[in-house]
Scaffold this motif. Structure first.
Motif, short mmCIF file in Angstrom:
data_model
loop_
_atom_site.label_atom_id
_atom_site.label_comp_id
_atom_site.label_asym_id
_atom_site.label_seq_id
_atom_site.Cartn_x
_atom_site.Cartn_y
_atom_site.Cartn_z
N GLU A 84 0.82 -1.23 0.00
CA GLU A 84 0.00 0.00 0.00
C GLU A 84 0.85 1.27 0.00
N PHE A 87 1.77 3.14 -3.42
CA PHE A 87 0.83 3.91 -4.23
C PHE A 87 1.33 5.33 -4.54
N ARG A 175 -4.31 4.47 -9.31
CA ARG A 175 -5.12 3.50 -8.56
C ARG A 175 -5.36 2.24 -9.38
N LEU A 176 -5.73 2.43 -10.65
CA LEU A 176 -5.99 1.31 -11.53
C LEU A 176 -4.72 0.45 -11.68
N HIS A 179 -3.91 -1.42 -8.37
CA HIS A 179 -4.80 -2.56 -8.13
C HIS A 179 -4.53 -3.72 -9.10
N MET A 182 -1.30 -5.33 -7.79
CA MET A 182 -1.56 -6.05 -6.52
C MET A 182 -2.32 -7.34 -6.79
N ASN A 183 -3.34 -7.28 -7.64
CA ASN A 183 -4.10 -8.51 -7.97
C ASN A 183 -3.21 -9.55 -8.62
#
Length: 188
Positions: A84, A87, A175-176, A179, A182-183
Motif C-alpha cells: 500500500e 501507491f 489507482r488502476l 490494483h 496487486m491482484n
C-alpha cells in the motif's frame, strides 16, 4: 527582472515543446526542421538557437529533463516492498506523465523515440526488480517474467491514456495500475 526573463524563457521553451509534440504526431524527428517548428509556434529562429543547437539537441534536452525527473522520484520515494505504501510512487509517475502529456504522447507514439522508452524502462526495471525480489522472494525464478508482464502492460495502458481521448486523472490511473499489479501479485 530575472524572474521576467525566466518566465519568458519558460514560456518560449513550452511553446517550442508543444509545437514539437504536435509535429511529432505527423512526422518523424528527422523530417522536422527548425524553420517549420519556429513557424508553427510563431517564434523567431534566432530565439530557438538561443536555447538549442538543432532539433535533435532540443529533443535530447527534453528527454533528459523527463529522465531526471523520474530518476529523482526513484531516489526520493523508495518503494520497498511493494504494498500500500507504494501507491504514492505510482501516482507521482502518472502525475509526471500528465504534466508532460503532449510530449510524452509524442515520444511514445509512432514517430517517437524508442530509445527514450528504453531509458525509462531501464530506470524502472532496476528499481522494480529489486522491489519485487524483496516482496516475493519465493518467486525469484519467475520475477523477470512477472516484471515484463507488468512493464509492457503498463506501457500499453499509458500509451492508450496519453494518446487517446481519455480524461482519467493521474490519480485514477495510478489507482488502476496499483490494483492491477496487486491482484497479479496475489494471484501469481
Amino acid at each position: 527582472m530575472t524572474k521576467k526573463t525566466d518566465r519568458r524563457i519558460r514560456k518560449t521553451k513550452a511553446q517550442l515543446r508543444q509545437g514539437l509534440a504536435e509535429l511529432l504526431q505527423e512526422k518523424s524527428l528527422k523530417e522536422i526542421t527548425v524553420k517549420e517548428l519556429t513557424d508553427k509556434v510563431d517564434i523567431n529562429r534566432s530565439t530557438f538557437y538561443l536555447h538549442y543547437s538543432d532539433i535533435y539537441d532540443m529533443m535530447e534536452k527534453i528527454e533528459n529533463e523527463l529522465i531526471e525527473e523520474i530518476e529523482e522520484l526513484v531516489r526520493t520515494r523508495p518503494v520497498n516492498p511493494f504494498n500500500e505504501s507504494s501507491f504514492p510512487f505510482i501516482e507521482e509517475i502518472f502525475t509526471i506523465l500528465a504534466e508532460n502529456r503532449q510530449i510524452c504522447a509524442a515520444l511514445l507514439g509512432p514517430n517517437g523515440d524508442i530509445a527514450f522508452l528504453q531509458r525509462i524502462e531501464n530506470i524502472l526495471s532496476r528499481h522494480s526488480l529489486k522491489v519485487l525480489e524483496e516482496t516475493l522472494p519465493e518467486k525469484k525464478q519467475d520475477l523477470q517474467y512477472l516484471y515484463s508482464f507488468f512493464a509492457f502492460g503498463c506501457v500499453g495502458m499509458i500509451k492508450m491514456w496519453l494518446t487517446g481521448r481519455y480524461e482519467e486523472s493521474p490519480q485514477y490511473m495510478a489507482r488502476l495500475t496499483f490494483h492491477l499489479i496487486m491482484n497479479a501479485l496475489h494471484k501469481s
